[in-house]
Design an enzyme around this catalytic site. Structure first.
Site, PDB file in Angstrom:
ATOM      1  CG  ASP A   1      -7.277   3.459  -1.072  1.00 49.10           C
ATOM      2  OD1 ASP A   1      -7.846   2.373  -0.954  1.00 49.10           O
ATOM      3  OD2 ASP A   1      -7.266   4.301  -0.145  1.00 49.10           O
TER       4      ASP A   1
ATOM      5  CE  LYS B   1      -4.404   1.044   0.107  1.00 49.23           C
ATOM      6  NZ  LYS B   1      -5.581   0.347  -0.419  1.00 49.23           N
TER       7      LYS B   1
HETATM    8  P1  NDP Z   1     -12.801   7.854  -3.300  1.00 50.76           P
HETATM    9  O1  NDP Z   1     -11.724   8.835  -3.106  1.00 50.76           O
HETATM   10  O2  NDP Z   1     -13.327   7.600  -4.659  1.00 50.76           O
HETATM   11  O3  NDP Z   1     -14.043   8.212  -2.352  1.00 50.76           O
HETATM   12  C1  NDP Z   1     -13.895   8.345  -0.990  1.00 50.76           C
HETATM   13  C2  NDP Z   1     -15.232   8.784  -0.399  1.00 50.76           C
HETATM   14  O4  NDP Z   1     -15.123   8.756   1.021  1.00 50.76           O
HETATM   15  C3  NDP Z   1     -15.617  10.189  -0.773  1.00 50.76           C
HETATM   16  O5  NDP Z   1     -17.014  10.315  -0.778  1.00 50.76           O
HETATM   17  C4  NDP Z   1     -15.007  10.994   0.373  1.00 50.76           C
HETATM   18  O6  NDP Z   1     -15.599  12.263   0.595  1.00 50.76           O
HETATM   19  C5  NDP Z   1     -15.279  10.085   1.546  1.00 50.76           C
HETATM   20  N1  NDP Z   1     -14.299  10.317   2.621  1.00 50.76           N
HETATM   21  C6  NDP Z   1     -12.950  10.323   2.499  1.00 50.76           C
HETATM   22  N2  NDP Z   1     -12.377  10.621   3.693  1.00 50.76           N
HETATM   23  C7  NDP Z   1     -13.397  10.789   4.557  1.00 50.76           C
HETATM   24  C8  NDP Z   1     -13.469  11.108   5.929  1.00 50.76           C
HETATM   25  N3  NDP Z   1     -12.359  11.304   6.652  1.00 50.76           N
HETATM   26  N4  NDP Z   1     -14.709  11.192   6.502  1.00 50.76           N
HETATM   27  C9  NDP Z   1     -15.834  10.998   5.775  1.00 50.76           C
HETATM   28  N5  NDP Z   1     -15.817  10.693   4.459  1.00 50.76           N
HETATM   29  C10 NDP Z   1     -14.630  10.586   3.870  1.00 50.76           C
HETATM   30  O7  NDP Z   1     -12.250   6.494  -2.636  1.00 50.76           O
HETATM   31  P2  NDP Z   1     -12.739   5.003  -2.877  1.00 50.76           P
HETATM   32  O8  NDP Z   1     -14.205   4.965  -3.099  1.00 50.76           O
HETATM   33  O9  NDP Z   1     -11.841   4.370  -3.849  1.00 50.76           O
HETATM   34  O10 NDP Z   1     -12.387   4.352  -1.449  1.00 50.76           O
HETATM   35  C11 NDP Z   1     -13.315   4.364  -0.354  1.00 50.76           C
HETATM   36  C12 NDP Z   1     -12.922   3.291   0.644  1.00 50.76           C
HETATM   37  O11 NDP Z   1     -12.905   1.996   0.002  1.00 50.76           O
HETATM   38  C13 NDP Z   1     -11.515   3.445   1.250  1.00 50.76           C
HETATM   39  O12 NDP Z   1     -11.537   2.947   2.570  1.00 50.76           O
HETATM   40  C14 NDP Z   1     -10.660   2.518   0.374  1.00 50.76           C
HETATM   41  O13 NDP Z   1      -9.485   2.098   1.046  1.00 50.76           O
HETATM   42  C15 NDP Z   1     -11.635   1.371   0.198  1.00 50.76           C
HETATM   43  N6  NDP Z   1     -11.353   0.507  -0.934  1.00 50.76           N
HETATM   44  C16 NDP Z   1     -11.269   0.997  -2.212  1.00 50.76           C
HETATM   45  C17 NDP Z   1     -11.030   0.154  -3.260  1.00 50.76           C
HETATM   46  C18 NDP Z   1     -11.056   0.631  -4.677  1.00 50.76           C
HETATM   47  O14 NDP Z   1     -11.033  -0.227  -5.580  1.00 50.76           O
HETATM   48  N7  NDP Z   1     -11.119   1.922  -4.940  1.00 50.76           N
HETATM   49  C19 NDP Z   1     -10.774  -1.285  -3.051  1.00 50.76           C
HETATM   50  C20 NDP Z   1     -10.976  -1.717  -1.693  1.00 50.76           C
HETATM   51  C21 NDP Z   1     -11.217  -0.834  -0.688  1.00 50.76           C
HETATM   52  P3  NDP Z   1     -14.823  13.617   0.127  1.00 50.76           P
HETATM   53  O15 NDP Z   1     -15.039  13.679  -1.350  1.00 50.76           O
HETATM   54  O16 NDP Z   1     -15.480  14.695   0.906  1.00 50.76           O
HETATM   55  O17 NDP Z   1     -13.373  13.422   0.515  1.00 50.76           O
END
Ligand code: NDP
Length: 446
Positions: free
Chosen positions: A166, A126
């Site tokens: 991510d 990571k």
């Molecule tokens: P994105 O950046 O596309 O989206 C993240 C989302 O979470 C946004 O809506 C963001 O809001 C919100 N967010 C981020 N930080 C915070 C916070 N501190 N409090 C509240 N909301 C928050 O990321 P992903 O969708 O790719 O990833 C989301 C989760 O899924 C993570 O935990 C990631 O590790 C996990 N994941 C992702 C994978 C992937 O294929 N992408 C695979 C497996 C797991 P804002 O826009 O306001 O920041």
């Protein structure tokens, strides 16, 4: 047993001071895996878990870059190469201001088990940076990505370490980093996954994590004679994982009530249908707007600033934003409102107290390392297609994803048996551990 677990955790904590997220991830695994190790002659006395919690390599580097206004900026970049027992390091890159070593080590540690569960030959890694792409221009994002990759390039490669996206790293960032890697190396290889479809990407990669989590929830529900059809669903986040979890839940007949971002959540009592979801996708992916703008378009919905959606009564909850976004008090709300199933789309979104409440209440609870493994699984399929110089159809990749999610569910089922039902946390931890531990044992003390 409690003494053995505490001694182990104390030893790890003494070597990893001020790393709360990492220790949280380790504790959650240790609670279920140590009793298993003690019961199995081949693993006992080999210090395998002690080896697994120590990254094989941690790289930290300076990322200096010049922004649009001509100012020199400095960020910190990382790559944690955690475990290569079953394949090259594999795991995403996160760009977010709260990125630090503790966060990346927790993510890399979880990745060991997740990647093993997919049954594909992928080790765990990571990385990322404390760079915040939010509100930055495309030019600034490109300059940062190029500078970040200039250093990272020497540590990665298609047979060594294959990063992906991510939080904060989507197709735009992957494109800029891939372009810079190609320029530096003068070679076109599948060194990153999540690439665009015309330059080596796989169909269904964008959808895979979100779709996969819903397939996993459907599997859990089927085992208790239920389906997603007609159920109310609360989703947090509005990024990549949340968007496609919502899409698949809608397609399978669920009624999605909420989505959120780090500022607050929207609640649409009529349900977010595909048309409304398309609006959110455009808002987030193209306009880079805020979720609160949803109520300007759909005024019957409400917006709740600074809150998370867990008080909204629902039958299925899918946290898809970030770590520790669902606390013990939130779990108690979900249980009180008779939620049937929780499937983690994000990594470690439920804190320790919440997980224990879910396990005690016998709610169907899928830990992220099992339920969100669809993303890295399709990344593995992207690597396979790159090696074959061939692309599979959308249907073919989706079918493979479904099979992998079924298999992960089955592994959790086999290893998670308890007197009162299935403990998916225990199942995922032990099933992942066994595969990696067997490979480590075969490869000697490394
Ligand atoms: P994105 O950046 O596309 O989206 C993240 C989302 O979470 C946004 O809506 C963001 O809001 C919100 N967010 C981020 N930080 C915070 C916070 N501190 N409090 C509240 N909301 C928050 O990321 P992903 O969708 O790719 O990833 C989301 C989760 O899924 C993570 O935990 C990631 O590790 C996990 N994941 C992702 C994978 C992937 O294929 N992408 C695979 C497996 C797991 P804002 O826009 O306001 O920041």
């Amino acid at each position: 047993m409690e003494t053995i677990i505490n001694n182990f955790l104390n030893e790890v904590a003494s070597r990893n001071r001020n790393q709360p997220e990492f220790m949280q991830a380790v504790s959650e695994v240790v609670e279920t895996v140590v009793p298993y190790i003690v019961s199995q002659k081949i693993y006992y006395g080999q210090n395998i878990l002690l080896r697994m919690v120590e990254p094989e390599r941690v790289i930290s580097f300076r990322v200096a870059w010049i922004d649009e206004t001509g100012e020199i900026r400095v960020n910190r970049g990382y790559r944690v190469e955690m475990n290569s027992a079953i394949g090259p390091y594999k795991g995403g890159l996160r760009f977010h201001p709260n990125v630090n070593l503790s966060v990346l080590k927790f993510l890399a540690f979880e990745q060991i088990f997740k990647n093993a569960l997919t049954t594909l030959p992928m080790g765990a890694g990571k990385g990322g940076s404390d760079f915040d792409p939010k509100g930055k221009s495309d030019i600034d994002v490109m300059r940062f990505c190029q500078s970040f990759m200039t250093e990272l390039a020497r540590h990665i490669g298609p047979n060594r370490d294959i990063p992906a996206g991510d939080i904060g790293v989507g197709s735009r960032e992957i494109g800029y980093m891939f372009g810079q890697y190609k320029r530096l190396r003068n070679e076109f290889t599948g060194v990153l996954t999540g690439k665009g479809l015309t330059w080596g990407g796989s169909l269904i990669r964008s959808e895979a994590t979100g779709y996969g989590v819903v397939y996993f929830i459907e599997n859990m529900l089927q085992h208790v004679g239920q389906t997603i059809e007609g159920k109310t669903v609360v989703v947090s986040g509005s990024g990549n994982v949340a968007q496609y979890a919502a899409e698949k839940a809608i397609t399978m007949g669920g009624k999605v009530l909420t989505m959120s971002d780090s500022s607050g959540f929207i609640h649409d009592q009529d349900g977010i249908n595909q048309e409304k979801l398309n609006y959110i996708m455009d808002l987030k992916n193209n306009q880079r707007g805020r979720i609160r703008q949803y109520i300007e378009q759909y005024p019957k919905a409400s917006y709740h600033e600074g809150q998370t959606p867990w008080k909204i009564p629902c039958q299925i909850a899918i946290p898809c934003a970030t770590q520790n976004e669902l606390l013990e008090k939130d779990a108690l709300h979900l249980i009180k409102n008779q939620c049937l199933a929780v499937g983690e789309g994000a990594n470690m979104p439920s804190d320790h107290g919440a997980i224990h409440q879910f396990l005690n209440s016998k709610i169907l609870f899928a830990p992220g390392k099992a339920s969100n493994a669809g993303g890295v699984a399709v990344s593995g399929l992207e690597m396979a297609q790159n090696s074959l110089r061939f692309s599979w159809s959308r249907e073919e990749v989706n079918e493979r994803l479904k099979v992998i999610m079924n298999d992960i569910h089955q592994s959790c089922f086999v290893y998670g048996q308890e007197d009162q039902g299935i403990n998916y946390v225990k199942g995922a931890n032990i099933a992942g551990f066994v595969k990696v531990a067997d490979a480590m044992l075969a490869q000697g003390v490394v």
